[in-house]
Design a protein around this motif. Structure first.
Motif, PDB file in Angstrom:
ATOM      1  N   LEU A   1      12.420  40.674  64.615  1.00 45.84           N
ATOM      2  CA  LEU A   1      11.013  39.966  64.678  1.00 45.84           C
ATOM      3  C   LEU A   1      10.216  40.048  63.516  1.00 45.84           C
ATOM      4  CD1 LEU A   1      10.484  39.849  68.542  1.00 45.84           C
ATOM      5  CD2 LEU A   1      11.336  37.890  67.235  1.00 45.84           C
ATOM      6  N   SER A   2      10.172  41.502  62.980  1.00 44.82           N
ATOM      7  CA  SER A   2       9.110  41.843  62.142  1.00 44.82           C
ATOM      8  C   SER A   2       9.683  41.209  60.656  1.00 44.82           C
ATOM      9  CB  SER A   2       9.037  43.265  62.231  1.00 44.82           C
ATOM     10  OG  SER A   2       8.177  43.732  60.837  1.00 44.82           O
ATOM     11  N   LEU A   3      10.951  41.213  60.648  1.00 43.46           N
ATOM     12  CA  LEU A   3      11.624  40.748  59.318  1.00 43.46           C
ATOM     13  C   LEU A   3      11.520  39.451  59.190  1.00 43.46           C
ATOM     14  CD1 LEU A   3      14.650  43.217  58.906  1.00 43.46           C
ATOM     15  CD2 LEU A   3      12.728  43.231  57.275  1.00 43.46           C
ATOM     16  N   ALA A   4      11.626  38.616  60.168  1.00 44.14           N
ATOM     17  CA  ALA A   4      11.805  37.035  60.528  1.00 44.14           C
ATOM     18  C   ALA A   4      10.388  36.612  59.853  1.00 44.14           C
ATOM     19  CB  ALA A   4      11.934  36.777  61.962  1.00 44.14           C
ATOM     20  N   GLY A   5       9.291  37.236  59.995  1.00 43.60           N
ATOM     21  CA  GLY A   5       7.871  36.742  59.519  1.00 43.60           C
ATOM     22  C   GLY A   5       7.378  37.374  58.103  1.00 43.60           C
ATOM     23  N   THR A   6       6.216  36.987  57.731  1.00 45.50           N
ATOM     24  CA  THR A   6       5.788  37.469  56.452  1.00 45.50           C
ATOM     25  C   THR A   6       5.308  38.907  56.527  1.00 45.50           C
ATOM     26  OG1 THR A   6       3.270  36.792  57.191  1.00 45.50           O
ATOM     27  CG2 THR A   6       4.760  35.096  56.114  1.00 45.50           C
ATOM     28  N   SER A   7       5.163  39.483  55.578  1.00 44.26           N
ATOM     29  CA  SER A   7       4.768  40.776  55.303  1.00 44.26           C
ATOM     30  C   SER A   7       3.530  41.153  56.192  1.00 44.26           C
ATOM     31  CB  SER A   7       4.565  41.135  53.727  1.00 44.26           C
ATOM     32  OG  SER A   7       3.998  42.504  53.814  1.00 44.26           O
ATOM     33  N   GLU A   8       2.707  40.315  56.019  1.00 41.19           N
ATOM     34  CA  GLU A   8       1.326  40.548  56.948  1.00 41.19           C
ATOM     35  C   GLU A   8       1.600  40.261  58.271  1.00 41.19           C
ATOM     36  OE1 GLU A   8       0.576  39.141  52.818  1.00 41.19           O
ATOM     37  OE2 GLU A   8       1.746  38.101  54.563  1.00 41.19           O
TER      38      GLU A   8
ATOM     39  N   ALA B   1      -1.471  46.442  53.250  1.00 40.25           N
ATOM     40  CA  ALA B   1      -1.257  47.304  54.758  1.00 40.25           C
ATOM     41  C   ALA B   1      -2.479  48.373  54.916  1.00 40.25           C
ATOM     42  CB  ALA B   1       0.100  47.978  55.137  1.00 40.25           C
ATOM     43  N   GLN B   2      -2.656  49.382  53.657  1.00 33.43           N
ATOM     44  CA  GLN B   2      -3.497  50.293  53.792  1.00 33.43           C
ATOM     45  C   GLN B   2      -4.869  49.826  53.834  1.00 33.43           C
ATOM     46  OE1 GLN B   2      -0.882  52.857  50.641  1.00 33.43           O
ATOM     47  NE2 GLN B   2      -2.678  53.951  51.538  1.00 33.43           N
ATOM     48  N   TYR B   3      -4.859  48.893  52.882  1.00 31.63           N
ATOM     49  CA  TYR B   3      -6.233  48.079  52.949  1.00 31.63           C
ATOM     50  C   TYR B   3      -6.805  47.667  54.427  1.00 31.63           C
ATOM     51  CZ  TYR B   3      -9.914  44.908  51.625  1.00 31.63           C
ATOM     52  OH  TYR B   3     -11.249  44.149  51.592  1.00 31.63           O
ATOM     53  N   ALA B   4      -5.858  46.970  55.106  1.00 33.41           N
ATOM     54  CA  ALA B   4      -6.253  46.714  56.389  1.00 33.41           C
ATOM     55  C   ALA B   4      -6.292  47.742  57.242  1.00 33.41           C
ATOM     56  CB  ALA B   4      -5.045  45.593  56.874  1.00 33.41           C
TER      57      ALA B   4
ATOM     58  N   GLN C   1      -4.589  36.578  63.530  1.00 36.78           N
ATOM     59  CA  GLN C   1      -5.085  35.697  62.496  1.00 36.78           C
ATOM     60  C   GLN C   1      -5.908  36.428  61.567  1.00 36.78           C
ATOM     61  OE1 GLN C   1      -6.355  32.227  64.731  1.00 36.78           O
ATOM     62  NE2 GLN C   1      -4.225  31.633  64.872  1.00 36.78           N
ATOM     63  N   PRO C   2      -7.184  36.846  61.852  1.00 35.71           N
ATOM     64  CA  PRO C   2      -7.983  37.544  61.079  1.00 35.71           C
ATOM     65  C   PRO C   2      -7.624  38.657  60.269  1.00 35.71           C
ATOM     66  CG  PRO C   2      -8.796  37.945  63.282  1.00 35.71           C
ATOM     67  CD  PRO C   2      -7.592  36.773  63.358  1.00 35.71           C
ATOM     68  N   PHE C   3      -6.595  39.311  61.010  1.00 32.13           N
ATOM     69  CA  PHE C   3      -5.826  40.732  60.444  1.00 32.13           C
ATOM     70  C   PHE C   3      -4.891  40.098  59.327  1.00 32.13           C
ATOM     71  CE2 PHE C   3      -2.349  43.583  60.362  1.00 32.13           C
ATOM     72  CZ  PHE C   3      -3.144  44.700  60.242  1.00 32.13           C
ATOM     73  N   GLU C   4      -4.111  39.221  59.702  1.00 31.55           N
ATOM     74  CA  GLU C   4      -3.114  38.665  58.362  1.00 31.55           C
ATOM     75  C   GLU C   4      -4.095  38.176  57.392  1.00 31.55           C
ATOM     76  OE1 GLU C   4      -0.207  36.370  60.132  1.00 31.55           O
ATOM     77  OE2 GLU C   4       0.073  37.559  61.935  1.00 31.55           O
TER      78      GLU C   4
ATOM     79  N   ARG D   1      -1.683  44.970  44.965  1.00 28.26           N
ATOM     80  CA  ARG D   1      -0.381  44.299  44.373  1.00 28.26           C
ATOM     81  C   ARG D   1       0.868  44.445  45.181  1.00 28.26           C
ATOM     82  NH1 ARG D   1      -0.267  47.368  38.666  1.00 28.26           N
ATOM     83  NH2 ARG D   1      -2.223  47.361  37.936  1.00 28.26           N
ATOM     84  N   SER D   2       0.911  44.952  46.324  1.00 28.84           N
ATOM     85  CA  SER D   2       2.016  45.148  47.235  1.00 28.84           C
ATOM     86  C   SER D   2       1.774  45.157  48.673  1.00 28.84           C
ATOM     87  CB  SER D   2       2.733  46.398  46.801  1.00 28.84           C
ATOM     88  OG  SER D   2       2.091  47.420  47.189  1.00 28.84           O
ATOM     89  N   GLY D   3       2.854  44.880  49.385  1.00 31.11           N
ATOM     90  CA  GLY D   3       2.725  45.212  50.849  1.00 31.11           C
ATOM     91  C   GLY D   3       2.084  46.231  51.368  1.00 31.11           C
ATOM     92  N   LEU D   4       2.242  47.441  50.803  1.00 34.76           N
ATOM     93  CA  LEU D   4       1.973  48.633  51.170  1.00 34.76           C
ATOM     94  C   LEU D   4       0.572  48.809  50.539  1.00 34.76           C
ATOM     95  CD1 LEU D   4       2.423  51.624  52.233  1.00 34.76           C
ATOM     96  CD2 LEU D   4       2.739  52.290  49.930  1.00 34.76           C
TER      97      LEU D   4
END
Length: 630
Positions: free
Chosen positions: A423-430, A482-485, A464-467, A476-479
Motif C-alpha cells: 500500500l505504501s509503494l502504491a502511493g506517492t512518496s508523501e 520526510a525529515q522536514y516533516a 492532507q496537511p502532512f503530505e 531535494r529528495s524523499g528523505l
C-alpha cells in the motif's frame, strides 16, 4: 521553566480582573512552584508561574523593562543571554538583574519583533509594549515550549502555556473540533496546526504574533525555517570536526544553571552522547538517571550503567514495572488534549526520578529527526528507490490492488508486512511516509466512525496537511522531505509535547541540546550518505562520537521506551477495553460506531487481532472528552 497566561482585548481596552488571570495560572501550579505574579493595565493582563533556574533570588515576573515601557512573562531559557546582555549593554541598555528575562525585554526594545532571531534557546513569551499598547507573542524555533491562545466572545484573546490555563476562563467554549479527532485517530496526538477544542490555536513553532487594539486577530508570522535544499561539500573529516564543535556548543550552553543539573541516560546513542560531552565540559561528576523494566526485552538499564561507569557519573537507576496502568488517569490529565504515545508513561517515570536530585535535566531528543535515525527513514529511502523504477500510473492500480487483498499481519516486523509495504509503494512518496508514521490508515479509521462524523469531517483527511507539508518542503529528495516533516510536524506535536508535559508535571526543566537550531541547520545540509549509509542512520553523528562511545552503544539496534499496552488490554485493562464501546463520553458525542468499537475490543482480548494501539488511543480520547464534561 515556568508557566504563563494572559488576556488582551483586541477591541475596546476593557479593564482586566486580576482574579481572572490568577485562576488561569492557578490551573497550572506544576509549571511554577517557586513563585507567581500578576500584572494588569487597561486592556491587558499578564500572569506568571516561576520555576527558578537562573538568578534564583531575582528576576520576578511579570517583569518590567528598566524604563517601564514594556512588560514580560516568559517560559523557557535563553542560552546566549550573557552574550546578548554584553552586546545590549554596549549599546546603552541598563540591567538590574542577572537573568535572561531582562535580556529579552532589552532585545525587544532594541530590535522589536526581530529580537527572536537573536535568541538562542527554548521559549514562549508575551511582551506588552506600553507606548504602542501592542502585545507580542513568540515561540521558539522548534516548538520546545508550548503556547495556546483563543479569541473569546468579549473581544479578548486569552493565552496560556497549557490548555488548562485557557479552560480556567469561563468564556472559553468547550466544543470539540471533529477534525482534531480525525487528526488524533491518525497520529495519536493533535498536531500543532489544530487544537482539540474548536476556536483554540497553538502558536506554531518558529512563529510570532503581534496584536493591536482595534485590529482583527492577525495570522502568526514565521521567523525561522530549516532547509534541506543545500548540500555541504568537503572532506568528511572536516564535517565531522564541525559537527563536534556544534555538539559541544549545544551541550555546554545548556549546562548553565543556578540549581542542580543532570541528564537522562537511557544508554542509547543520543543520551550517551550528551552525557559524554557533559562529562568532558564539567569539573564535577555529572548526575544521571535512568529507569529499567522488570521485563528483559524492554530493559536498557545495563547500557545506561555502562555509560555511567565509563564517564564516572553520579548515576541513579530505578527498576519499575511496565504495569503502570493504574496511573492512566493521572497521565491523561497531564495532556488536556488526547495523547496516545504510550512512552509518555516511562518518560514521566524518569522525570520523577530525576526531580529527586536535580531541577534541570538534559535529554537526547532531536537527533533521530535531524540525522535520519528512525527505521522509517531507511524504509522511506528504499521505497523511494523502488518507486523510481515503476511509474505511478502502473504502481497505483497494480500494487494498490495487491495491498487491498493481502492479509494484514500486525505481528510481523515491518519488512515482512507485505500489505503495509504494497500500500505504501502504491502511493506517492508523501502518502507512503504518512502511512508509515500514522497509527490508523484512512481505510481503518472510516470503519470506526459513525455516519454523523463522516458528514462532519467532509472531504478532510488527516494526511492532507502532512503530505502537503512534505510536497512544499525545501529539500531535494524523499528523505529530505520526510525529515522536514518530522521536524515540523511530528517533533512538536508528539515528542516535545510529551517531554514538556511529563517533565513539568513534576516541576522539572528538560533541555534538548540536540535541538539547538544551529545543529539542526547543519544536519539538514549533510549529503544523504552522511545521514543514512548502508542502512545505518545517524551515520556522521555516530562516526563523530566514536572517540567517546563504544561500538556496542553506537551500533546496537535502536530501542525506545515501550509499554506492553497490547498485553494490558488482554489482562488488567480488558474490562476498560470492553467499556470503550459503551463509554458515556464517546457515546455522548455520537461520532463512533459503538458496535464496531466493541467488536474491536473483543477481537483483541481474544487474541484474534492486535488492536492494542487503537484501544489505547480510544481510551485516552475517552478520558480527554470526559474531563471536558467534568
Amino acid at each position: 521553566m515556568c508557566g504563563i497566561a494572559g488576556l488582551y482585548h483586541l477591541t475596546t481596552p476593557k479593564p482586566v480582573d486580576p482574579a481572572r488571570i490568577e485562576r488561569m495560572i492557578a490551573a497550572m501550579p506544576h509549571r511554577g512552584p517557586d513563585g507567581q505574579g500578576v500584572w494588569t493595565a487597561p486592556g491587558v493582563g499578564l500572569g506568571h508561574l516561576r520555576l527558578s533556574i537562573i538568578d534564583v533570588a531575582g528576576s520576578p515576573q511579570p517583569m518590567a523593562a528598566s524604563d517601564g515601557k514594556a512588560m514580560l512573562v516568559f517560559n523557557g531559557e535563553i542560552y546566549n543571554f550573557r552574550e546578548l546582555r554584553a552586546e545590549l549593554k554596549g549599546q546603552g541598555a541598563q540591567f538590574h538583574t542577572d537573568g535572561d528575562s531582562e535580556v529579552i525585554l532589552a532585545a525587544w526594545q532594541r530590535w522589536g519583533p526581530d529580537c527572536v532571531t537573536r535568541l538562542h534557546g527554548m521559549f514562549a513569551f508575551a511582551i506588552y509594549d506600553v507606548p504602542s499598547r501592542k502585545l507580542f507573542l513568540a515561540r521558539d524555533r522548534l516548538g520546545v515550549k508550548p503556547l495556546f491562545y483563543a479569541p473569546l466572545s468579549d473581544g479578548s484573546l486569552a493565552f496560556a502555556s497549557e490548555l488548562k490555563g485557557l479552560l480556567a476562563h469561563p468564556l472559553l467554549r468547550r466544543d470539540i473540533d471533529p477534525l482534531a479527532v480525525e487528526d488524533y485517530l491518525t497520529w495519536g496526538y493533535v498536531p500543532d496546526h489544530r487544537s482539540f477544542l474548536a476556536g483554540v490555536h497553538k502558536l506554531p513553532a518558529g512563529h510570532t504574533l503581534l496584536l493591536s487594539h482595534d485590529h482583527p486577530l492577525p495570522a502568526p508570522q514565521p521567523y525561522w525555517d530549516v532547509s534541506f535544499a543545500e548540500r555541504r561539500t568537503g572532506r568528511t573529516a572536516d564535517l565531522e570536526a564541525e559537527l563536534l564543535h556544534l555538539l559541544r556548543q549545544a551541550v555546554t550552553s545548556r549546562m548553565v544553571s543556578d540549581v542542580p543539573l543532570g541528564a537522562f541516560l537511557s544508554g542509547g546513542v543520543d543520551s550517551s552522547a550528551v552525557v559524554a560531552l557533559m562529562a568532558e565540559a564539567s569539573g564535577d561528576r555529572v548526575k544521571t538517571c535512568s529507569i529499567g523494566f522488570d521485563v528483559g526485552a524492554l530493559d536498557e538499564s545495563a547500557y545506561a550503567q555502562q555509560i555511567a561507569r565509563k564517564f564516572g557519573t553520579d548515576h541513579r537507576g530505578r527498576q519499575v514495572s511496565p504495569d503502570d496502568f493504574e496511573h492512566v488517569d493521572e497521565l491523561a490529565a497531564m495532556f488536556d488534549e488526547p495523547f496516545a504515545d504510550a512512552s509518555a508513561l516511562p518518560t514521566w517515570r524518569v522525570c520523577q526520578l530525576a526531580r529527586e536530585s536535580v531541577t534541570v535535566a538534559l535529554s537526547g531528543d532531536g537527533a533521530d529527526e535531524a540525522f535520519a535515525g528512525y527505521r522509517r527513514h531507511k524504509f522511506q529511502f528504499g521505497e523511494d528507490r523502488a518507486r523510481s523504477f515503476l511509474p505511478q500510473a502502473l504502481r497505483g492500480p497494480l500494487l494498490g490492488g495487491l495491498g487491498a487483498v493481502y492479509p494484514k499481519a500486525d505481528w510481523a516486523p515491518r519488512p515482512l508486512r507485505a500489505k503495509t509495504t504494497l500500500l505504501s509503494l502504491a502511493g506517492t512518496s508523501e502518502a507512503g511516509y504518512a502511512r508509515a508514521l500514522s497509527i490508523l490508515p484512512p481505510e481503518l479509521r472510516d470503519t470506526l466512525y459513525s455516519p454523523e462524523f463522516i458528514r462532519l469531517r467532509g472531504d478532510y483527511r488527516a494526511e492532507q496537511p502532512f503530505e502537503e507539508m512534505m510536497r512544499q518542503a525545501p529539500g531535494r529528495s524523499g528523505l529530505d522531505r520526510a525529515q522536514y516533516a518530522d521536524l515540523k510536524f511530528w517533533l512538536p506535536g508528539d515528542i516535545l509535547t510529551k517531554v514538556d508535559r511529563t517533565s513539568m508535571a513534576v516541576s522539572l526543566e528538560a533541555r534538548e541540546p540536540l535541538l539547538d537550531h544551529r545543529l539542526i541547520e547543519f544536519a539538514a545540509t549533510l549529503p544523504e550518505a552522511l545521514r543514512l549509509r548502508r542502512g545505518e542512520g545517524k551515520w556522521l553523528l555516530k562516526k563523530t562520537m566514536q572517540r567517546y562511545l563504544p561500538d556496542e552503544i553506537l551500533y546496537r539496534p535502536k530501542q525506545g521506551f515501550v509499554m506492553p499496552i497490547s498485553q494490558w488490554f488482554r489482562g488488567p485493562l480488558a474490562e476498560s477495553a470492553r467499556a470503550i464501546g459503551s463509554s458515556a463520553a464517546l457515546s455522548r458525542i455520537g461520532w463512533f460506531d459503538s458496535k464496531r468499537l466493541s467488536a474491536l475490543a473483543e477481537a483483541h482480548i481474544a487474541g484474534h487481532s492486535d488492536h492494542g494501539r487503537v484501544l489505547w488511543q480510544l481510551l485516552m480520547l475517552d478520558k480527554a472528552i470526559g474531563r471536558l464534561a467534568s
